[in-house]
Design a protein around this motif. Structure first.
Motif, PDB file in Angstrom:
ATOM      1  N   GLN A 167      69.441   1.556  98.613  1.00  0.00           N
ATOM      2  CA  GLN A 167      68.354   1.990  99.788  1.00  0.00           C
ATOM      3  C   GLN A 167      67.316   1.230  99.795  1.00  0.00           C
ATOM      4  O   GLN A 167      66.848   1.898  98.333  1.00  0.00           O
ATOM      5  N   PHE A 168      66.741   0.844 100.928  1.00  0.00           N
ATOM      6  CA  PHE A 168      64.968   0.261 100.721  1.00  0.00           C
ATOM      7  C   PHE A 168      64.765   1.495 100.805  1.00  0.00           C
ATOM      8  O   PHE A 168      64.802   1.887 102.266  1.00  0.00           O
ATOM      9  N   SER A 169      63.299   1.723 100.970  1.00  0.00           N
ATOM     10  CA  SER A 169      62.360   2.403 101.680  1.00  0.00           C
ATOM     11  C   SER A 169      61.085   1.995 102.457  1.00  0.00           C
ATOM     12  O   SER A 169      60.238   2.180 101.271  1.00  0.00           O
ATOM     13  N   PRO A 170      60.675   0.684 103.074  1.00  0.00           N
ATOM     14  CA  PRO A 170      59.354  -0.195 102.836  1.00  0.00           C
ATOM     15  C   PRO A 170      58.382   1.016 103.527  1.00  0.00           C
ATOM     16  O   PRO A 170      58.540   1.625 104.108  1.00  0.00           O
ATOM     17  N   ASN A 171      57.722   1.021 102.468  1.00  0.00           N
ATOM     18  CA  ASN A 171      56.517   1.652 103.015  1.00  0.00           C
ATOM     19  C   ASN A 171      55.314   1.208 102.610  1.00  0.00           C
ATOM     20  O   ASN A 171      54.718   0.874 100.948  1.00  0.00           O
ATOM     21  N   ASN A 172      53.538   0.937 102.749  1.00  0.00           N
ATOM     22  CA  ASN A 172      52.977   0.821 102.360  1.00  0.00           C
ATOM     23  C   ASN A 172      51.975   1.293 101.515  1.00  0.00           C
ATOM     24  O   ASN A 172      50.952   1.457 100.909  1.00  0.00           O
ATOM     25  N   ARG A 173      52.621   2.672 101.945  1.00  0.00           N
ATOM     26  CA  ARG A 173      51.923   4.004 101.006  1.00  0.00           C
ATOM     27  C   ARG A 173      53.049   4.813  99.821  1.00  0.00           C
ATOM     28  O   ARG A 173      53.591   4.715 100.244  1.00  0.00           O
ATOM     29  N   LEU A 174      52.300   5.118  99.045  1.00  0.00           N
ATOM     30  CA  LEU A 174      53.105   5.758  97.847  1.00  0.00           C
ATOM     31  C   LEU A 174      53.952   6.870  97.872  1.00  0.00           C
ATOM     32  O   LEU A 174      52.838   7.845  98.238  1.00  0.00           O
ATOM     33  N   ASP A 175      55.112   7.147  97.656  1.00  0.00           N
ATOM     34  CA  ASP A 175      55.720   8.167  98.672  1.00  0.00           C
ATOM     35  C   ASP A 175      55.320   9.172  97.386  1.00  0.00           C
ATOM     36  O   ASP A 175      55.097   9.557  96.475  1.00  0.00           O
ATOM     37  N   SER A 176      55.260  10.643  97.912  1.00  0.00           N
ATOM     38  CA  SER A 176      56.007  11.565  97.475  1.00  0.00           C
ATOM     39  C   SER A 176      57.372  12.011  96.685  1.00  0.00           C
ATOM     40  O   SER A 176      57.787  11.871  96.631  1.00  0.00           O
TER      41      SER A 176
END
Length: 303
Positions: A125-134
């Motif tokens: 599963q991909f979660s594209p995100n330009n911020r670093l998730d907590s």
């Protein structure tokens, strides 16, 4: 600071305090009652106070023993949690990856079928995100980020070394591929990310041109539309080599002027330290790192 008592004595104290009996503590720890008594005496000597009131048929905590107990309980719970974190792998058949939009679209999705062929039991599963998730608030297993590898509270592992290149479609270049004036007339599709900006400044210094001599007509912080437009022949762009290495190898893009800027920023695997002990993360890392190294292995005569 006073030295801490032996961990074994503290463990015996915990079992004896909870059970209210040296005999019961001995049975739970698989030792003799005499061994429990000895450890409690050693602890009391170390702390210079009585921890239990010994009565005819049972023992009970003294006031100081009752004061100590919650601290010891909390300490052993923390130890247990740490060991559990190393050994417990949640959702072992699911691998949830957070990555930059560009990394997800241009690198991972086109290549992930190879990983799935080797590990068909894993659901990706991909979660594209330009911020670093907590990692505390999500079920993300691993993140891929571009930077210097400094992420407080997290472990990071470098995947590759990277460079910034100036690329364009071959048909856009003048017949004389080193003729600077004609090259500067090509529209520049500009990624305004910090390391790209550093490369642009380096280019201007290296070729002694002013920034306003660059024919910039599109700006964004997203590398995906930049590269799509470069492939469509709408201009040239400074881009991370890791995102276009295959296009260069296939001849869809060329490295303009053989320009390359060595950047300190590159791709890192990022996660809480104990995630890297999980089998699914070990498998993903073992697949991804050599894949990227092969991906980047393009000699200068292939530009």
């Amino acid at each position: 600071m006073k030295s801490l008592p032996p961990l074994k004595s503290l463990q015996v104290f915990l079992f004896a305090a909870r059970s209210g009996s040296f005999k019961a503590a001995a049975e739970q720890l698989f030792v003799t009652q005499a061994a429990v008594s000895q450890q409690i005496r050693l602890l009391e000597q170390h702390l210079n106070c009585k921890l239990f009131e010994r009565e005819a048929k049972h023992t009970r905590l003294s006031a100081k023993g009752a004061l100590l107990l919650p601290y010891i309980e909390q300490a052993f719970e923390q130890i247990s949690s740490g060991v559990h974190a190393l050994s417990f792998e949640p959702n072992a058949n699911n691998l949830r990856i957070s990555a930059l939009h560009s990394t997800t679209s241009l690198l991972l999705i086109p290549k992930i079928h190879d990983f799935q062929q080797h590990h068909p039991q894993l659901n990706i599963q991909f979660s594209p995100n330009n911020r670093l998730d907590s990692f505390n608030d999500t079920d993300i297993d691993i993140a891929i980020r571009r930077g210097l590898g400094t992420y407080p509270g997290l472990e990071s592992k470098k995947l590759i070394d990277d460079v910034i290149m100036l690329v364009a479609c071959p048909r856009l270049l003048p017949a004389n591929k080193t003729e600077l004036t004609s090259i500067l007339a090509i529209p520049l599709l500009e990624d305004t990310s910090s390391d790209i900006e550093e490369a642009v400044e380096d280019f201007c210094l290296r070729y002694q041109v002013k920034r306003d001599q660059l024919n910039a007509n599109l700006k964004t912080t997203d590398a995906v539309p930049i590269i799509q437009n470069v492939l469509a022949g709408r201009g040239m762009a400074f881009v991370s080599k890791v995102l276009v290495a295959e296009h260069i190898k296939n001849g869809n893009l060329v490295n303009v002027l053989d320009y390359a800027y060595i950047t300190p920023k590159t791709l890192y695997l990022v996660a809480p330290a104990h995630h890297f002990h999980w089998e699914k993360i070990k498998r993903f890392e073992a697949w991804l790192k050599p894949l990227l190294e092969r991906h980047m292995a393009i000699s200068s005569d292939e530009y």
